[in-house]
Design a protein around this motif. Sequence first.
Motif, short mmCIF file in Angstrom:
data_model
loop_
_atom_site.label_atom_id
_atom_site.label_comp_id
_atom_site.label_asym_id
_atom_site.label_seq_id
_atom_site.Cartn_x
_atom_site.Cartn_y
_atom_site.Cartn_z
N CYS A 265 35.64 46.38 43.22
CA CYS A 265 34.56 45.42 43.03
C CYS A 265 33.75 45.27 44.32
O CYS A 265 32.53 45.17 44.29
CB CYS A 265 35.16 44.07 42.61
SG CYS A 265 34.15 43.21 41.41
N SER B 155 42.02 41.68 30.55
CA SER B 155 42.20 43.13 30.48
C SER B 155 40.92 43.78 31.01
O SER B 155 39.88 43.14 31.11
CB SER B 155 42.48 43.57 29.06
OG SER B 155 41.56 42.97 28.19
N LEU B 156 41.03 45.03 31.35
CA LEU B 156 39.85 45.74 31.83
C LEU B 156 39.16 46.37 30.64
O LEU B 156 39.80 46.72 29.66
CB LEU B 156 40.27 46.85 32.80
CG LEU B 156 40.53 46.41 34.23
CD1 LEU B 156 40.96 47.60 35.04
CD2 LEU B 156 39.29 45.79 34.86
N GLU B 157 37.86 46.54 30.76
CA GLU B 157 37.13 47.02 29.57
C GLU B 157 37.50 48.47 29.23
O GLU B 157 37.36 48.88 28.11
CB GLU B 157 35.62 46.89 29.75
CG GLU B 157 35.07 47.71 30.87
CD GLU B 157 33.57 47.53 31.02
OE1 GLU B 157 32.95 47.04 30.07
OE2 GLU B 157 33.05 47.87 32.07
N ILE C 232 46.41 43.25 37.25
CA ILE C 232 45.27 42.40 36.93
C ILE C 232 45.69 41.12 36.20
O ILE C 232 45.04 40.09 36.28
CB ILE C 232 44.16 43.17 36.17
CG1 ILE C 232 42.94 42.28 36.03
CG2 ILE C 232 44.66 43.68 34.84
CD1 ILE C 232 41.67 42.99 35.87
N THR D 266 37.82 40.15 28.92
CA THR D 266 37.75 41.56 29.27
C THR D 266 36.89 41.66 30.52
O THR D 266 35.75 41.22 30.54
CB THR D 266 37.08 42.36 28.14
OG1 THR D 266 37.78 42.05 26.94
CG2 THR D 266 37.17 43.84 28.40
N PHE D 267 37.49 42.19 31.54
CA PHE D 267 36.82 42.26 32.83
C PHE D 267 35.95 43.51 32.90
O PHE D 267 36.44 44.61 32.69
CB PHE D 267 37.88 42.25 33.93
CG PHE D 267 37.35 42.12 35.31
CD1 PHE D 267 37.19 40.87 35.90
CD2 PHE D 267 36.99 43.25 36.04
CE1 PHE D 267 36.69 40.75 37.18
CE2 PHE D 267 36.48 43.13 37.32
CZ PHE D 267 36.34 41.87 37.90
N SER D 268 34.67 43.31 33.19
CA SER D 268 33.78 44.46 33.31
C SER D 268 33.07 44.39 34.66
O SER D 268 32.44 43.40 34.99
CB SER D 268 32.76 44.41 32.16
OG SER D 268 31.50 44.85 32.60
N TYR D 269 33.21 45.46 35.45
CA TYR D 269 32.59 45.48 36.78
C TYR D 269 31.09 45.26 36.70
O TYR D 269 30.51 44.51 37.47
CB TYR D 269 32.87 46.81 37.49
CG TYR D 269 34.33 47.00 37.85
CD1 TYR D 269 34.88 46.34 38.94
CD2 TYR D 269 35.14 47.84 37.09
CE1 TYR D 269 36.21 46.52 39.28
CE2 TYR D 269 36.47 48.02 37.42
CZ TYR D 269 37.01 47.36 38.51
OH TYR D 269 38.32 47.52 38.83
N VAL E 232 41.45 46.59 41.84
CA VAL E 232 40.32 45.93 41.18
C VAL E 232 39.44 45.28 42.24
O VAL E 232 38.21 45.40 42.24
CB VAL E 232 40.81 44.86 40.18
CG1 VAL E 232 39.63 44.08 39.61
CG2 VAL E 232 41.59 45.52 39.05
N VAL F 215 46.94 48.42 36.12
CA VAL F 215 45.83 48.34 37.05
C VAL F 215 46.21 47.35 38.13
O VAL F 215 46.37 46.16 37.87
CB VAL F 215 44.56 47.85 36.33
CG1 VAL F 215 43.39 47.86 37.28
CG2 VAL F 215 44.28 48.73 35.12
#
Length: 560
Positions: free
Chosen positions: A385, A362-364, A128, A429-432, A381, A376
């Motif tokens: 998504c 970063s992912l949450e 990511i 922070t990446f949140s789907y 990702v 990841v």
Amino acid sequence: MDYKKYIAGKIKVDGVSEEEIYSSIALPPNSQMGDYALPCFKFAKVLRKSPVVIAAELAAQISPDEVLSEITAVNGYLNFKINKVGLTREVLAEIESKGERYGSSDMGRGRTICIDYSSVNIAKPFHIGHLSTTVLGSALYKIFNFLGYKAVGINHLGDYGTQFGKLISAYKHWGNREEVQRGGIHAINDLYVRFNNEADEEMEREAREYFRLIESGDKEANDLFEWFKELTLEYVKKIYDRLDVHFDSYAGERFYTDKMAPVIEELKEDGLLKESNGAQIVDLEPYGMPPCLILRSDGASLYATRDIAAAIYRKKTYDFYKCLYVVAYQQNLHFRQFFKVLELMGKEWAKDLVHVAYGMVSLEDGAMSTRKGKVVWLEDVISKCVEKAYAVVNEKNPNLENKDEIAEKVGIGAVIFGALYNNKIKDITFSYDKVLSFEGETSVYVQYTCARAASVLEKGGAFKAGLADGTEISDEEFEVVKALASFPDTVIDAAEKYEPSYIARFAVDLAQKFNKFYFDCKILTAGEGVRDFRLSLTKATLRTLENALGLLGIGVPDKM
Ligand code: ARG
């Protein structure tokens, strides 16, 4: 029309240039105050008067005309109101005639911009952390081309180094041709990880020997290396296709193998090379930086050596106006160092090298970290998504056709927009859930607004484009008009600051204003002239949103 320019042309302040006035003109925070404002605080020193007096004097000098309907001085600000009818007609006509090119310009004509981005390392899958460089670089590439520059996309492959000796050694011990062919980059990466965990002294020695063999042109070692490279490129190109990312050159670090010797010669001649513990360095202490390592004591070149050679090669090959490096801020020092070395070598163009640094993603559900094995992969990702996008789209409208195609556009859009919406230097922070929300500041929201506009246009059928004489313009409508008019400037700002986020924010802002207009003003049931105008505004909004998203690499589904 460039309103800022028009206004700047009307204002005369002794000792202040028109450009300076131009760049001071801003959008007031509250549109009740005016459509443009010139803060006069800056001129107080030159004119030896208070800003309030300056604003009042300037206001008295300028009289309203067919472009500016009102000029007022308030608390040191000079506020301008634009003639609504004139602006509205102009913007609608411009969007109608330029279409897909609305927002473009030829300001960059004759100038080349090299953009180094994504720059993959052979045998290392994307995680990511590679998202930002890829989508930021790609957006800048599209933006600069849109402004008439010639952008050159460069993938500076990480294809040089002792790790490839290790890889060959690992493959020789544990690898299997079919398995690696089938498993692709992940299979190679597994071999590399295994080497780092299990290799003994003997294998380490062997790896150094394999690296030497690659360097000396040994056929078997090079064939293996080329195969690893091919598998890596096959893998990244699939991701690039999905994200609509393009390159003009894949000249990586290895490409500079034979281009470093002349650089080292030149450094020597300039008296810049110094020996330090057997290594060759350029001392950067006077500039507050650690030395830039050029050659290791065993004579091997370094990352910086290759970057110096690459910059010189790019200048010679492309004669760039600017050369951008879209690379994480962790490499700040590296860029400062080699830019400085080039400057010390007397390359006056060193000032045109720009490190476009960005923050971490970063992912949450936990920061990604290679060491802890919590990697990841980017393709996961993206797939997740798109999968989630399918569910979201399906829930909203189960009767859609081509749901897969729509989900791809929505999901990919969410990944890109999620990475580009914030100021690039911010850690995100990446949140789907967040990037796929219809409500938030998301690409889904913008895409949905486009689908809404398209549906209105479809129902509306034929209409007479433009604004008929005597048609009133409401506040909601004029907010949309002004937002539309600001698009060309937004694109330029985004290019100048290397901030595609400006375009992402513009798209959300325009979509919000359009939606307010859509809910407050009846479009299809309005009287004839008004209906035509509202449909024109709807069409112009759809066009502009498509252009904005297009610059970010995001497609717009017809229906949602
Ligand atoms: N491959 C490098 C990395 O993953 C990035 C290369 C950036 N470009 C450059 N010219 N140094 O860190």
